[in-house]
Design an enzyme around this catalytic site. Structure first.
Site, PDB file in Angstrom:
ATOM      1  N   CYS A 103       0.868  -1.669  -0.200  1.00 22.92           N
ATOM      2  CA  CYS A 103      -0.051   0.511  -0.169  1.00 22.92           C
ATOM      3  C   CYS A 103       1.297   1.121   0.228  1.00 22.92           C
ATOM      4  CB  CYS A 103      -0.783   0.230   1.246  1.00 22.92           C
ATOM      5  SG  CYS A 103      -1.920  -1.264   1.225  1.00 22.92           S
ATOM      6  N   ASP A 104       1.918   1.200   0.715  1.00 20.75           N
ATOM      7  CA  ASP A 104       2.734   1.942   0.600  1.00 20.75           C
ATOM      8  C   ASP A 104       3.411   2.269  -0.524  1.00 20.75           C
ATOM      9  OD1 ASP A 104       2.685   3.383   3.523  1.00 20.75           O
ATOM     10  OD2 ASP A 104       4.775   2.153   4.415  1.00 20.75           O
ATOM     11  N   LEU A 105       4.265   0.990  -1.233  1.00 22.86           N
ATOM     12  CA  LEU A 105       4.469   1.898  -2.620  1.00 22.86           C
ATOM     13  C   LEU A 105       3.591   1.620  -3.510  1.00 22.86           C
ATOM     14  CD1 LEU A 105       7.035  -1.674  -2.170  1.00 22.86           C
ATOM     15  CD2 LEU A 105       7.621   1.030  -1.935  1.00 22.86           C
TER      16      LEU A 105
END
Length: 387
Positions: A165-167
């Protein structure tokens, strides 16, 4: 390079914001990473360490410049505003409202720089009922549904091995910035961009949404199997695991030929990928009766020759030394011997930047401030006041 001449300010920590600006830096943007003089980005303290420097930081923040400013002080904020007046883009992933409390929000900064593109990454978005809650990748994986479909059937919840999700949020931020720059070419105006980890994670649920909105069925964990077609998963071999994707008629016939399962080709229950999915447990049992006595490498060669999509499951030691990546020059060494992952974006005329690993804290403060009109004495006074 594609973004030569574009200046980006990053007020980012950990992953999403810095990953977005890493993409922009690779494309040629001048990225000034604004860091607190007292320690900088917390990733600087994340091991393993090489010669006292964080190895993850050196890779996540490549091709950037570090400017150390204490934004809690009037002088630090004044310097930041001067830099923002000269910038094309600002990317931040602090808690929603944090920069507004410092007078460094979009509405304030655009008053003196109407062309500024201001991108905010956060866990849950800049508004809405979750906006004020802490939002880390694992929480976004949980709320987005990703953890509900990851892992073996009947097993405990599993997190995807990378901070997906961060990436993905970082990549959406970078893509949105590029779109906003293109629009600014026409209108002359900047805008505010709001990207959340939650919505980035949910956006990946293409198959799951297709099933739910068509039938009301809620998907669950399938291990390595595909949501709607078979065989498309990992199968056990004598010395490891092999992934196969024999979902077209040609690939299905090829797989059956390699495994000596020609009798399955004309069976009604296995007639196409969707009917094979309905009988997937029996299908995989029959396939593994044939594969479990053969080596992965031997099967890969045979399946490749039969034009059946397949691949061994590689660990990262194998990945980072693979001939495929080496021959395409994907990995590269920054000065100091810092091995870097390459950018998957390949341009025929304007290659991505391969200059430097992540910078030392504050290494570029003086140069950045001199470029916006500070004198050496003023920089000395500012830096001394922050120490």
């Amino acid at each position: 390079m594609p973004l030569t001449g574009i200046t980006v300010l990053e007020v980012g920590v950990f992953m999403a914001g810095p990953y977005a600006t890493m993409q922009l830096a690779d494309l040629g943007a001048r990225v000034l990473k604004i860091e607190n003089p007292a320690g900088g980005d917390p990733v600087r303290q994340a091991g393993p360490f090489v010669d006292g420097a964080s190895s993850p930081f050196a890779r996540l923040n490549r091709n950037k410049k570090s400017v150390a400013l204490d934004l809690k002080t009037p002088d630090g904020r004044a310097a930041f505003r001067r830099l923002a007046d000269d910038a094309d883009v600002l990317v931040e992933n602090l808690r929603p409202g944090a920069l507004r409390g410092l007078g460094l929000d979009y509405d304030t900064l655009r008053a003196s720089n109407p062309g500024l593109i201001y991108a905010s990454a956060s866990g849950w978005g800049q508004d809405g009922p979750l906006a004020t809650l802490p939002g880390l990748d694992i929480m976004a994986q949980a709320r987005s549904g990703l953890m509900s479909i990851t892992g073996p059937p009947g097993g405990p919840p599993a997190k995807i091995g990378i901070p997906v999700c961060d990436l993905v949020c970082g990549m959406y931020v970078a893509m949105a910035v590029l779109a906003a720059l293109r629009e600014r070419d026409r209108s002359g105006d900047g805008q505010h961009i709001d990207v959340s980890l939650l919505e980035s994670g949910v956006s990946l649920a293409v198959w799951e949404a297709g099933k739910y909105f068509a039938t009301g069925e809620v998907g669950g964990p399938l291990g390595t199997a595909h949501q709607g077609q078979a065989p498309y998963q990992a199968v056990r071999c004598a010395d490891g695991w092999l992934t196969v994707g024999a979902i077209t008629p040609k690939a299905w016939r090829g797989l059956c030929g390699v495994l000596g399962l020609q009798a399955l080709v004309d069976q009604e229950r296995f007639a196409d990928a969707y009917r094979r999915k309905e009988h997937v447990d029996e299908l995989i049992r029959l396939i593994e009766e044939a594969t479990r006595h053969r080596a992965v490498a031997e099967l890969v060669t045979a399946l490749d020759d039969a034009h059946v999509p397949c691949a061994p499951i590689s660990d990262y030691g194998e990945v980072f030394t693979s001939d495929a990546l080496t021959e395409r020059n994907f990995l590269w060494d920054a000065p100091g011997g810092v091995r870097q992952l390459g950018s998957p974006m390949r341009f025929s005329r304007t290659p991505t930047r391969r200059n430097a690993a992540g910078p030392a804290l504050g290494a570029d403060t003086r140069a950045a401030l001199l470029a916006v009109g500070y004198t050496n004495d003023e920089v000395d006074a500012l830096v001394g006041g922050q120490s």
